[in-house]
Design an enzyme around this catalytic site. Structure first.
Site, PDB file in Angstrom:
ATOM      1  N   GLU A 136      -2.672  -9.068   2.693  1.00 47.88           N
ATOM      2  CA  GLU A 136      -2.942  -9.692   4.018  1.00 47.88           C
ATOM      3  C   GLU A 136      -4.513  -9.611   3.978  1.00 47.88           C
ATOM      4  O   GLU A 136      -4.978 -10.184   4.999  1.00 47.88           O
ATOM      5  CB  GLU A 136      -2.177  -8.850   4.896  1.00 47.88           C
ATOM      6  CG  GLU A 136      -2.788  -7.680   5.446  1.00 47.88           C
ATOM      7  CD  GLU A 136      -2.330  -6.385   4.623  1.00 47.88           C
ATOM      8  OE1 GLU A 136      -2.416  -5.308   4.855  1.00 47.88           O
ATOM      9  OE2 GLU A 136      -1.626  -6.678   3.537  1.00 47.88           O
ATOM     10  N   HIS A 143      -3.854  -4.478  -0.553  1.00 45.27           N
ATOM     11  CA  HIS A 143      -3.515  -5.551   0.591  1.00 45.27           C
ATOM     12  C   HIS A 143      -3.602  -6.760   0.427  1.00 45.27           C
ATOM     13  O   HIS A 143      -4.478  -7.549   0.536  1.00 45.27           O
ATOM     14  CB  HIS A 143      -4.392  -4.864   1.751  1.00 45.27           C
ATOM     15  CG  HIS A 143      -3.985  -3.538   2.179  1.00 45.27           C
ATOM     16  ND1 HIS A 143      -3.298  -3.337   3.236  1.00 45.27           N
ATOM     17  CD2 HIS A 143      -4.668  -2.437   1.748  1.00 45.27           C
ATOM     18  CE1 HIS A 143      -3.258  -1.973   3.260  1.00 45.27           C
ATOM     19  NE2 HIS A 143      -4.118  -1.410   2.408  1.00 45.27           N
ATOM     20  N   CYS A 159       0.892  -1.127  -0.048  1.00 47.23           N
ATOM     21  CA  CYS A 159      -0.085   0.021   0.101  1.00 47.23           C
ATOM     22  C   CYS A 159       0.751   1.447   0.024  1.00 47.23           C
ATOM     23  O   CYS A 159       1.617   1.425  -1.050  1.00 47.23           O
ATOM     24  CB  CYS A 159      -1.139   0.030   1.019  1.00 47.23           C
ATOM     25  SG  CYS A 159      -2.391   1.015   1.016  1.00 47.23           S
TER      26      CYS A 159
END
Length: 230
Positions: free
Chosen positions: A213, A211, A94
């Site tokens: 994750e 992202h 990011c």
């Protein structure tokens, strides 16, 4: 008490990864996601640990200028420069990707980035920002980071991005140069929207605007691809 330096893995051990803790980013979710795909993870701003790990992750959310200030406060700029000079892997996520460019412009204020890639991070040229949600990617041929998930959707939350990418090298003059692999995405309609850089693979430096994750199984596969490359 200073954190213990990250120990590089042995031949059969798990790769060691430091997630740079400079006060910005959803670092806990990144730590958990990396642990799930087999890394031995340490969240720290310790200079020695960040230099010694097999891989370094630079997370980031929020404002470009604030993230750069936090990175410099823990000498993260020096760590990234030294790691890349030695061919040691770095992954930006990011705003951790955005700061790899020359600069970022927010509210008319330009802030210097880490200068690993040429270009300026600016507000998305789209009718509605932020870009928040799941989007597909335009992955390049030969991608290793996205191997197996080239056609999947990934989760984005951002209002700014690099909307062009200049390689900054004369590959015709140097046949040894391998150009970066650039992944693109799009926010908005076909007529009124922004095409922007979604990921870059450039030797030891890789980064994603989305992202991983927070991107479910597809994001886990991407992180596993990166961890296995360490």
């Amino acid at each position: 008490m200073n954190p213990r330096p990250a120990e590089p893995r042995g031949r059969a051990g798990r790769p060691s990864v430091v997630v740079l803790d400079y006060g910005f980013g959803n670092v806990r979710s990144a730590v958990r996601a990396l642990e799930r795909v087999g890394a031995r993870v340490e969240l720290t701003a310790d200079h020695t640990a960040a230099l010694g790990a097999d891989g370094l992750v630079v997370p980031g959310v929020g404002a470009f200028a604030a993230c750069m200030a936090g990175i410099r406060a823990v000498r993260g700029d020096q760590v990234v420069e030294r790691r890349l000079a030695g061919g040691r892997p770095v992954l930006g996520i990011c705003v951790g990707m955005q700061v790899m460019f020359d600069s970022g412009v927010e509210h008319g204020v330009q802030t210097d980035g880490l200068g690993q890639w040429r270009g300026v991070v600016e507000k998305l040229d789209a009718p509605v920002v932020p870009h928040m949600g799941w989007s597909t990617l335009e992955a390049p041929a030969g991608t290793r980071l996205l191997a197996g998930v080239e056609d999947e959707r990934f989760y984005f939350v951002h209002s700014y991005a690099a909307q062009s990418f200049t390689q900054g090298h004369d590959d015709a003059a140097d046949p040894r140069f391998v150009p970066p692999r650039v992944t693109w995405s799009h926010h908005g309609s076909a007529e009124h929207g922004a095409r922007f850089v979604a990921a870059v693979e450039d030797g030891p430096l890789a980064a994603t605007q989305f992202h991983p994750e927070k991107s479910g199984d597809a994001g886990a596969t991407l992180l596993e691809n990166w961890v296995r490359s360490l």
